[in-house]
Write a protein that holds these residues in place. Structure first.
Motif, mmCIF file in Angstrom:
data_model
loop_
_atom_site.group_PDB
_atom_site.id
_atom_site.type_symbol
_atom_site.label_atom_id
_atom_site.label_comp_id
_atom_site.label_asym_id
_atom_site.label_seq_id
_atom_site.Cartn_x
_atom_site.Cartn_y
_atom_site.Cartn_z
ATOM 1 N N ASP B 208 78.334 14.368 34.338
ATOM 2 C CA ASP B 208 78.645 13.348 35.345
ATOM 3 C C ASP B 208 79.635 12.297 34.872
ATOM 4 O OD1 ASP B 208 75.839 14.508 35.717
ATOM 5 O OD2 ASP B 208 76.358 13.757 37.712
ATOM 6 N N ALA B 209 79.724 12.073 33.558
ATOM 7 C CA ALA B 209 80.713 11.115 33.059
ATOM 8 C C ALA B 209 81.835 11.842 32.328
ATOM 9 C CB ALA B 209 80.054 10.081 32.170
ATOM 10 N N ASP B 210 81.915 13.168 32.523
ATOM 11 C CA ASP B 210 83.013 13.976 31.971
ATOM 12 C C ASP B 210 82.957 14.085 30.451
ATOM 13 O OD1 ASP B 210 85.171 15.578 32.453
ATOM 14 O OD2 ASP B 210 86.435 14.054 33.361
ATOM 15 N N MET B 211 81.753 14.068 29.889
ATOM 16 C CA MET B 211 81.654 14.037 28.435
ATOM 17 C C MET B 211 80.561 14.943 27.878
ATOM 18 S SD MET B 211 82.485 10.049 27.668
ATOM 19 C CE MET B 211 80.984 9.368 28.363
ATOM 20 N N ALA B 212 80.085 15.920 28.661
ATOM 21 C CA ALA B 212 78.898 16.676 28.254
ATOM 22 C C ALA B 212 79.090 17.431 26.943
ATOM 23 C CB ALA B 212 78.495 17.649 29.359
ATOM 24 N N VAL B 213 80.269 18.027 26.746
ATOM 25 C CA VAL B 213 80.473 18.808 25.529
ATOM 26 C C VAL B 213 80.531 17.887 24.312
ATOM 27 C CG1 VAL B 213 82.110 20.301 24.310
ATOM 28 C CG2 VAL B 213 81.528 20.768 26.694
ATOM 29 N N THR B 230 75.206 25.783 29.957
ATOM 30 C CA THR B 230 75.332 26.902 30.887
ATOM 31 C C THR B 230 76.714 27.538 30.730
ATOM 32 O OG1 THR B 230 76.241 25.522 32.663
ATOM 33 C CG2 THR B 230 73.848 25.792 32.620
ATOM 34 N N VAL B 231 76.800 28.795 31.074
ATOM 35 C CA VAL B 231 78.079 29.492 31.046
ATOM 36 C C VAL B 231 79.043 28.807 32.024
ATOM 37 C CG1 VAL B 231 79.253 31.669 31.520
ATOM 38 C CG2 VAL B 231 76.998 31.676 30.430
ATOM 39 N N ASN B 232 80.230 28.526 31.573
ATOM 40 C CA ASN B 232 81.268 27.884 32.386
ATOM 41 C C ASN B 232 80.864 26.498 32.906
ATOM 42 O OD1 ASN B 232 82.818 30.208 32.054
ATOM 43 N ND2 ASN B 232 82.054 31.150 33.922
ATOM 44 N N GLY B 233 79.779 25.946 32.354
ATOM 45 C CA GLY B 233 79.376 24.607 32.772
ATOM 46 C C GLY B 233 78.820 24.533 34.181
ATOM 47 N N TYR B 234 78.349 25.670 34.728
ATOM 48 C CA TYR B 234 77.752 25.632 36.069
ATOM 49 C C TYR B 234 76.553 24.688 36.069
ATOM 50 C CZ TYR B 234 80.443 29.937 36.742
ATOM 51 O OH TYR B 234 81.446 30.855 36.812
ATOM 52 N N GLY B 235 76.292 24.081 37.208
ATOM 53 C CA GLY B 235 75.118 23.223 37.320
ATOM 54 C C GLY B 235 75.249 22.262 38.476
ATOM 55 N N LEU B 244 79.945 27.678 26.595
ATOM 56 C CA LEU B 244 81.033 28.432 25.952
ATOM 57 C C LEU B 244 81.924 27.506 25.129
ATOM 58 C CD1 LEU B 244 82.037 30.899 28.815
ATOM 59 C CD2 LEU B 244 80.208 31.093 27.119
ATOM 60 N N SER B 245 82.246 26.338 25.679
ATOM 61 C CA SER B 245 83.035 25.366 24.914
ATOM 62 C C SER B 245 82.256 24.921 23.676
ATOM 63 C CB SER B 245 83.343 24.132 25.759
ATOM 64 O OG SER B 245 84.101 24.461 26.888
#
Lengths: 526, 526
Positions: B208-213, B230-235, B244-245
């Motif tokens: 939500d704040a563009d910083m999960a990875v 999650t794969v490809n950041g789905y959610g 994956l990242s």
């Protein structure tokens, strides 16, 4: 802390595959960035192509409340005098108050890409900065590959920015050009540089390791005061740091007043506006501004949000001009359905028991390939059809579609030999309408025939236009018996609504979505 | 350092708007995650819906090299005995080695969402963990809203995870459920918890704040050893941390051997495979795995990359199974075609002039919606049809498709009243075949009729099976006259091939792809 927002959508953002901006596009984006409260806009490379020439020419006549325009380009070329460098002269001719000068900090790049000596590169930086300073410009020095360069040869990288600082650069922008540096490294290196030079620092990140926004904020915490980024994170490869996410994080999370509250409330609209101009569909999941950024699909989440607004939202969506949405799906609980019923104004007509039935029905429908998340009008109809006394405005009796090809299909896809024809029989009250129409495909023919049959009874249907028609195969991996889902978006010039159909027969799926679209329009009119 | 990779695509990822996974889809993704070297796969909520019931039933029969399956659910409900909780019993019935238990760490959530007391919540956590431990399960305890809870009431948040640890939880997974916590806060709080409890820690972030990875990596540096994503950041909302990242960053940037080199080289393929299953087009700019992630849009960058491969790439793209692309002008198209002709073994049959004609034809076709990237068999046929003396194995004379509905279309999608029928006229040599067949949709009927007409002359067609049928609207934003592209994948049990058709008439587009599929099979047989 004061932070300068520096946008490079028009230069670095435009390097994204598929983006091509006209001078007019660039002017529009500049105006929108001014409204958003951005401080600097990098307009492009003056003199490099006719569009950028036109942009810098036209921008001179405009005035802005917040934005200052910067002209971008490299340090002088190797082995020539700075005043003989055509690109540097073009930057002067652009007559912008600010110029951005990009130079090399990485010894690898100096020796193997530029193919010059380490000393000559330092001279190129010093000459270019001091020449532009003498012309009265504010000079932002972009230190390309700074972090990679620093990791390989810290001394040289540091020396390269010190030279720029000594020549009078107003800001040293440290660039993670290849986008692969880790957050902790960014923070450490920015801190270290801050101890070595007194000139203010900037940060320019790319998303190749999926961390551009976090890296930018880490640099700010380590002392950087200028942040560079692009609207929606457009940019080459994986894109640049998303300036919109950065603005929201700085303001809402870190309490740095880089824009006003009113400007922040325009964030979502600014994102969509620019995505229209660059002609790339908005990313629904984009942090802060996406249509799904505050959507709740899980039943537990929706129920919690109904109790405590902030329970599954990191901020109030209105802060950034966005809105909460509760999504209806098989993962929904009763709460999602109840919420929607409230929105539809139907809550008092549906009993608790009927809500449970609706939920069951929803699950059955979704297992057949229907999906109501993007088709709220079809969900609305499903609810109404379950309420006693509902009278549909029309009733389908039967239909037939004929697709005929009376010579060989030309392999180049021309269609002059194709005929598509639909026959429909529809009941309105006690009247039976039986008519036919052609179309340029079977679905278009059905659409035409259905409207023709209903127009006598419902002249207002004339206002309904289909905006979009989408087809998706639901159970991929099947052969031609696969179930397909059809989503149709319609408008009457004011409202928009979406409907869904699903079947292994694409004609039937399309028919369901079409009929729902018209029925929804008619019942809303009543 | 050893890191456990924990995937929640099947549970948290499936909460994304527009994703709806069948049990079969979930099994396919599980298998692919196993190949990728992921350690844990969260399968879903046992008992919550028929698809998850089917998944947990079917998964029991399978064995994996790397993956262990975890069943997800909440702590016991308030005010009941843990053994009376249906959800906890359903988790046991799933018979997975691991269970994941989610509970509350935030006093706000306990008091206002759960509406119970702080003490009862602690008892719910303790009871549920120790009950499941007694049944011999590995228990992962997901501390929901841990960071937000900690910031509001650190003592209670800490107490909630200590209770889980004392009850025997094997890992305490700290969740940034709302996705809004800053990287530096994540790092500090994880460190602090690590000093307070001895149980190993996990991290679960949202974007939500563009910083999960970045937040996930910061937690790993602060001591977390399980990473969820999650794969490809789905959610839901803006998505989960992109696993994956994370895998690529851990392995390539931090030197943590969480997967093997071979597994890492499958990263790009895994991303695309899952995006096919969830039916969301891949994001070309996705870090590491996007089609544009290593693209260079001409100019200085392309020239630099030609000199020094790594000059504008943060890693060697082959490490993650991706490839460098230089986005070049139309002039280089000839090179591409020549390359393809060599692959097809047709290079010596096509003159230089014909290559130019082919390029022109390709551009015309692509402007009509055809796309040959995924349909090499159709490209092959286009080449052969341009070579003098080519004799097609059959020739379409005409066809007709009829779709009839003879009572009202039942709104629940049942099809007992639908009839789909196709009539085809085909010439083979001097013979004219004229026949008809039914199908469970117009395209299936065409398919059946065409095979029926040809089987007498070409009995080997019996071996051809259609594997996949895809439909995509090419020019979205149009109404029902939109151009659609149909891609068909076929097999004869040995080889696989793909063909394409495009038209605003979906029947015609399907027909083109079908006819190409059979024609390609027949000429390859000769």
């Amino acid at each position: 802390m004061e932070i300068q927002l520096y946008d490079t959508t028009l230069r670095d953002g435009a390097q994204q595959e598929g983006i091509s901006l006209s001078a007019e596009d660039k002017l529009k984006i500049t105006r929108r960035l001014d409204e958003l409260g951005v401080h600097y806009v990098e307009g492009g490379w003056p003199g490099s192509n006719p569009k950028d020439v036109e942009y810098f020419q036209r921008i001179k006549a405009l005035s802005f409340s917040n934005v200052r325009i910067s002209a971008f380009g490299s340090t002088r070329r190797t082995g020539i005098r700075v005043e003989d460098d055509g690109n540097i002269q073009a930057r002067l001719a652009a007559e912008t108050p600010d110029v951005t000068l990009v130079g090399k900090s990485s010894d690898l790049h100096v020796l193997r890409v530029l193919e010059t000596t380490l000393e000559e590169n330092l001279a190129m930086i010093a000459d270019s900065v001091s020449f532009l300073k003498k012309q009265g410009r504010t000079v932002f020095y972009d230190a390309e590959h700074f972090f990679d360069g620093f990791k390989a040869n810290a001394e040289y990288a540091l020396q390269s920015v010190k030279v720029a600082a000594e020549a009078g650069a107003d800001c040293l922008v440290l660039c993670d050009t290849n986008g692969g540096v880790l957050t902790a490294e960014i923070a450490d290196i920015v801190s270290l540089v801050g101890r070595e030079v007194k000139t203010s620092l900037g940060i320019h990140c790319h998303s190749d390791a999926d961390m551009a926004v976090a890296n930018t904020l880490a640099a700010v915490m380590a002392g950087a005061t200028q942040v560079q980024g692009t609207v929606n994170g457009y940019g080459e490869r994986c894109g640049n740091a998303n300036l919109l996410s950065i603005i929201a994080n700085l303001k809402v999370k870190m309490g740095i007043p880089c824009v006003t509250d009113e400007q922040l409330a325009g964030l979502t609209e600014a994102s969509h506006y620019v995505s229209e101009i660059v002609n790339i569909p908005p990313n629904g999941q984009q942090p802060y501004v996406g249509v799904s950024s505050f959507s709740h699909k899980g039943g537990l989440h929706a129920a919690a949000v109904a109790k405590v607004e902030g329970s599954y939202q990191h901020i109030d969506p209105e802060t950034v001009g966005n809105a909460k949405r509760v999504v209806i799906s098989e993962l929904s609980g009763r709460g999602n359905i109840q919420h929607r019923l409230n929105e539809l104004g139907l809550a008092d007509k549906v009993s608790r028991e009927q809500v449970v039935n609706l939920l069951d029905k929803l699950k059955v429908q979704e297992s057949k390939g229907f999906q109501y998340e993007g088709a709220e009008a079809s969900f609305d109809l499903m609810v109404r059809r379950g309420i006693e006394g509902y009278k549909p405005p029309f009733d389908m009796v039967d239909f037939m579609v004929l697709v005929e090809n009376h010579r060989r299909v030309p392999t180049n896809g021309d269609q002059e030999d194709m005929l598509s024809e639909a026959v429909v029989k529809v009941r309105v009250g006690s009247q039976l309408m039986h008519t036919a129409a052609e179309g340029n495909g079977p679905v278009n023919a059905l659409d035409n025939a259905l409207r023709k049959a209903l127009l006598g009874s419902y002249p207002s249907l004339d206002q309904v236009k289909l905006l979009d028609y989408k087809v998706r195969v639901v159970d991929q991996g099947q052969d031609t018996r696969a179930v397909v889902r059809v989503l149709i978006e319609s408008t009457d010039g004011k409202a928009q609504w979406q409907t869904v159909g699903s079947s292994s027969n694409i004609i039937e799926a399309s028919w369901m979505a079409l009929a729902d679209s018209l029925e929804y329009f008619l019942i809303r009119q009543e």
